[in-house]
Design a protein around this motif. Structure first.
Motif, PDB file in Angstrom:
ATOM      1  N   ILE A  47       0.846  -1.206   0.000  1.00 34.90           N
ATOM      2  CA  ILE A  47       0.000   0.000   0.000  1.00 34.90           C
ATOM      3  C   ILE A  47       0.872   1.244   0.000  1.00 34.90           C
ATOM      4  CG2 ILE A  47      -1.670   1.336   1.359  1.00 34.90           C
ATOM      5  CD1 ILE A  47      -2.887  -1.291   2.278  1.00 34.90           C
ATOM      6  N   GLU A  48       1.912   1.254   0.847  1.00 33.20           N
ATOM      7  CA  GLU A  48       2.770   2.433   0.925  1.00 33.20           C
ATOM      8  C   GLU A  48       3.643   2.587  -0.337  1.00 33.20           C
ATOM      9  OE1 GLU A  48       5.047   2.350   4.491  1.00 33.20           O
ATOM     10  OE2 GLU A  48       3.338   2.905   5.776  1.00 33.20           O
ATOM     11  N   ARG A  49       4.023   1.440  -0.982  1.00 38.48           N
ATOM     12  CA  ARG A  49       4.828   1.504  -2.217  1.00 38.48           C
ATOM     13  C   ARG A  49       3.957   1.703  -3.442  1.00 38.48           C
ATOM     14  NH1 ARG A  49       7.010  -3.364  -0.556  1.00 38.48           N
ATOM     15  NH2 ARG A  49       6.044  -4.309  -2.394  1.00 38.48           N
ATOM     16  N   ASN A  50       2.618   1.635  -3.250  1.00 42.33           N
ATOM     17  CA  ASN A  50       1.699   1.724  -4.383  1.00 42.33           C
ATOM     18  C   ASN A  50       1.932   0.567  -5.357  1.00 42.33           C
ATOM     19  OD1 ASN A  50       0.766   4.419  -3.472  1.00 42.33           O
ATOM     20  ND2 ASN A  50       2.867   4.970  -4.027  1.00 42.33           N
ATOM     21  N   ASP A  51       2.264  -0.593  -4.792  1.00 43.16           N
ATOM     22  CA  ASP A  51       2.492  -1.794  -5.607  1.00 43.16           C
ATOM     23  C   ASP A  51       1.138  -2.430  -5.884  1.00 43.16           C
ATOM     24  OD1 ASP A  51       3.310  -4.060  -6.852  1.00 43.16           O
ATOM     25  OD2 ASP A  51       4.629  -4.772  -5.241  1.00 43.16           O
ATOM     26  N   HIS A  52       0.507  -1.984  -6.946  1.00 41.57           N
ATOM     27  CA  HIS A  52      -0.867  -2.381  -7.239  1.00 41.57           C
ATOM     28  C   HIS A  52      -0.977  -3.874  -7.584  1.00 41.57           C
ATOM     29  CE1 HIS A  52      -4.801  -0.920  -7.411  1.00 41.57           C
ATOM     30  NE2 HIS A  52      -4.965  -0.886  -8.731  1.00 41.57           N
ATOM     31  N   LYS A  53       0.100  -4.454  -8.135  1.00 39.99           N
ATOM     32  CA  LYS A  53       0.045  -5.856  -8.542  1.00 39.99           C
ATOM     33  C   LYS A  53       0.103  -6.797  -7.338  1.00 39.99           C
ATOM     34  CE  LYS A  53       2.106  -5.017 -13.102  1.00 39.99           C
ATOM     35  NZ  LYS A  53       3.233  -5.367 -14.020  1.00 39.99           N
ATOM     36  N   THR A  54       0.805  -6.388  -6.274  1.00 35.89           N
ATOM     37  CA  THR A  54       0.918  -7.240  -5.089  1.00 35.89           C
ATOM     38  C   THR A  54      -0.376  -7.250  -4.280  1.00 35.89           C
ATOM     39  OG1 THR A  54       3.287  -6.801  -4.973  1.00 35.89           O
ATOM     40  CG2 THR A  54       2.230  -7.625  -2.968  1.00 35.89           C
ATOM     41  N   LEU A  55      -1.104  -6.134  -4.285  1.00 33.99           N
ATOM     42  CA  LEU A  55      -2.328  -6.033  -3.496  1.00 33.99           C
ATOM     43  C   LEU A  55      -3.422  -6.922  -4.073  1.00 33.99           C
ATOM     44  CD1 LEU A  55      -2.412  -2.172  -2.949  1.00 33.99           C
ATOM     45  CD2 LEU A  55      -1.902  -3.921  -1.240  1.00 33.99           C
ATOM     46  N   PRO A  56      -4.328  -7.432  -3.230  1.00 31.88           N
ATOM     47  CA  PRO A  56      -5.462  -8.221  -3.735  1.00 31.88           C
ATOM     48  C   PRO A  56      -6.465  -7.313  -4.429  1.00 31.88           C
ATOM     49  CG  PRO A  56      -5.679  -7.884  -1.382  1.00 31.88           C
ATOM     50  CD  PRO A  56      -4.331  -7.344  -1.755  1.00 31.88           C
ATOM     51  N   ALA A  57      -7.603  -7.880  -4.782  1.00 34.97           N
ATOM     52  CA  ALA A  57      -8.639  -7.100  -5.453  1.00 34.97           C
ATOM     53  C   ALA A  57      -9.045  -5.912  -4.576  1.00 34.97           C
ATOM     54  CB  ALA A  57      -9.861  -7.979  -5.730  1.00 34.97           C
ATOM     55  N   PRO A  58      -9.439  -4.797  -5.185  1.00 36.48           N
ATOM     56  CA  PRO A  58      -9.774  -3.602  -4.401  1.00 36.48           C
ATOM     57  C   PRO A  58     -10.829  -3.813  -3.332  1.00 36.48           C
ATOM     58  CG  PRO A  58      -9.532  -3.033  -6.719  1.00 36.48           C
ATOM     59  CD  PRO A  58      -9.434  -4.530  -6.643  1.00 36.48           C
ATOM     60  N   VAL A  59     -11.739  -4.761  -3.529  1.00 37.11           N
ATOM     61  CA  VAL A  59     -12.760  -4.986  -2.514  1.00 37.11           C
ATOM     62  C   VAL A  59     -12.132  -5.425  -1.195  1.00 37.11           C
ATOM     63  CG1 VAL A  59     -13.135  -7.403  -3.167  1.00 37.11           C
ATOM     64  CG2 VAL A  59     -14.979  -6.106  -2.064  1.00 37.11           C
ATOM     65  N   PHE A  60     -10.971  -6.142  -1.251  1.00 36.67           N
ATOM     66  CA  PHE A  60     -10.250  -6.523  -0.033  1.00 36.67           C
ATOM     67  C   PHE A  60      -9.312  -5.399   0.415  1.00 36.67           C
ATOM     68  CE2 PHE A  60     -11.066 -10.560  -2.327  1.00 36.67           C
ATOM     69  CZ  PHE A  60     -11.905 -11.158  -1.394  1.00 36.67           C
ATOM     70  N   THR A  61      -8.683  -4.725  -0.551  1.00 38.79           N
ATOM     71  CA  THR A  61      -7.734  -3.671  -0.207  1.00 38.79           C
ATOM     72  C   THR A  61      -8.421  -2.533   0.536  1.00 38.79           C
ATOM     73  OG1 THR A  61      -6.462  -4.230  -2.185  1.00 38.79           O
ATOM     74  CG2 THR A  61      -5.976  -2.120  -1.135  1.00 38.79           C
ATOM     75  N   ARG A  62      -9.676  -2.266   0.197  1.00 40.84           N
ATOM     76  CA  ARG A  62     -10.391  -1.214   0.912  1.00 40.84           C
ATOM     77  C   ARG A  62     -10.488  -1.513   2.402  1.00 40.84           C
ATOM     78  NH1 ARG A  62     -13.612  -0.530  -3.836  1.00 40.84           N
ATOM     79  NH2 ARG A  62     -15.059  -2.158  -3.177  1.00 40.84           N
ATOM     80  N   GLY A  63     -10.694  -2.783   2.751  1.00 44.22           N
ATOM     81  CA  GLY A  63     -10.732  -3.152   4.165  1.00 44.22           C
ATOM     82  C   GLY A  63      -9.384  -2.918   4.840  1.00 44.22           C
ATOM     83  N   PHE A  64      -8.268  -3.223   4.091  1.00 43.96           N
ATOM     84  CA  PHE A  64      -6.941  -2.962   4.657  1.00 43.96           C
ATOM     85  C   PHE A  64      -6.758  -1.470   4.905  1.00 43.96           C
ATOM     86  CE2 PHE A  64      -5.267  -6.894   2.148  1.00 43.96           C
ATOM     87  CZ  PHE A  64      -5.977  -7.719   3.016  1.00 43.96           C
ATOM     88  N   VAL A  65      -7.150  -0.633   3.930  1.00 38.77           N
ATOM     89  CA  VAL A  65      -6.979   0.810   4.057  1.00 38.77           C
ATOM     90  C   VAL A  65      -7.790   1.346   5.234  1.00 38.77           C
ATOM     91  CG1 VAL A  65      -7.440   3.020   2.925  1.00 38.77           C
ATOM     92  CG2 VAL A  65      -6.454   1.132   1.609  1.00 38.77           C
TER      93      VAL A  65
END
Length: 282
Positions: A47-65
């Protein structure tokens, strides 16, 4: 969409860098956040590196954020909305009307031309006439009030002349005011009360007897009182300097500085006994 994609990636980069900057300002490590939120440190770094490929689908990433922002004491919904806008170029994100409004330019509706015709009667009258009428009415009201006041005063004077008062002199012994007795604070009450006065917006997570009773952002000017049997525990206060706390009528010293994030601050009967005795001496 090709022209908007670089802008979306630029916003994503700014989003991740801002989260990292807020974390470093508070002196919090990624390991602390990972241990508390149970989010993989690899995803937090992505998230901090903006590594979009490593992050899961946005529906899960929103929960992390949301959990990341909550731990730092930031506005969770605002940070999630900023992530949605920054990640709008990701093909995996689900499309919604809300996102369409974020990435599409607003539609400008042109006002229909105003037809010019004969103005109404009140519009053709000189406005100075209205002002003159208002002044006349105001002077009439003032004159009527002055007449009524004078009439009432004359009536009171006539009544006082008909029934003269007999002055009676009396001597009143001046009593020296006695100091107020010191406030007694019960050190072993049946119910513990915690009062929170919010002077500046702050995220607060509060437990009473081990049960979470508050996990929300409180706004400046709010006043809340909570009750417990044995103890209170602040799991997180996002802005320690913006919160004033009173524990069973005992004023609690400042929890911290403005914008300082604190964790695990407990108030129980032992704390009350120790500080109630100090306050009674002062």
């Amino acid at each position: 969409m090709a022209d908007q994609e670089p802008q979306a990636h630029s916003d994503l980069a700014t989003f991740g860098e801002e989260l990292k900057r807020e974390r470093e300002i508070r002196g919090i490590s990624l390991k602390e956040i990972a241990d508390d939120t149970k989010i993989s440190k690899r995803f937090l770094e992505a998230i901090e590196r903006n590594d979009h490929k490593t992050l899961p689908a946005p529906v899960f990433t929103r929960g992390f954020v949301r959990q990341y922002a909550r731990y730092l004491g930031l506005n969770t919904e605002e940070m999630v909305n900023r992530y949605n806008f920054a990640a709008a170029g990701d093909d995996r994100i689900e499309k919604s009307a809300h996102l369409e409004r974020l990435v599409q330019p607003p539609v400008i509706f042109e006002k229909p031309p105003v037809r010019k015709g004969i103005p109404p009667v009140y519009a053709r009258v000189d406005r100075n006439i209205y002002i003159t009428i208002a002044i006349v009415i105001a002077l009439a009201l003032v004159g009527w009030w002055a007449f009524r006041f004078k009439q009432q005063r004359n009536s009171e004077q006539a009544e006082a002349a008909a029934h003269p008062l007999i002055a009676v002199s009396s001597t009143v012994a001046e009593a020296k005011p006695q100091p107020a007795p010191p406030v007694q604070v019960a050190t072993n009450p049946d119910t513990l009360r915690l009062t929170v006065d919010v002077n500046d917006d702050s995220w607060i997570t509060l437990e009473a007897d081990g049960k979470t009773i508050v996990s929300d952002e409180l706004k400046a000017g709010e006043h809340h009182t909570y009750e417990a049997k044995d103890r209170f525990r602040f799991r997180t206060v996002g802005n320690a300097g913006g919160v004033a706390v009173t524990f069973n009528d005992v004023r609690v010293p400042a929890l911290g500085r403005d914008r300082q994030v604190i964790h695990d601050r407990t108030f129980d009967r032992e704390w009350l006994q120790a500080h109630a005795s100090e306050q009674s001496h002062t």
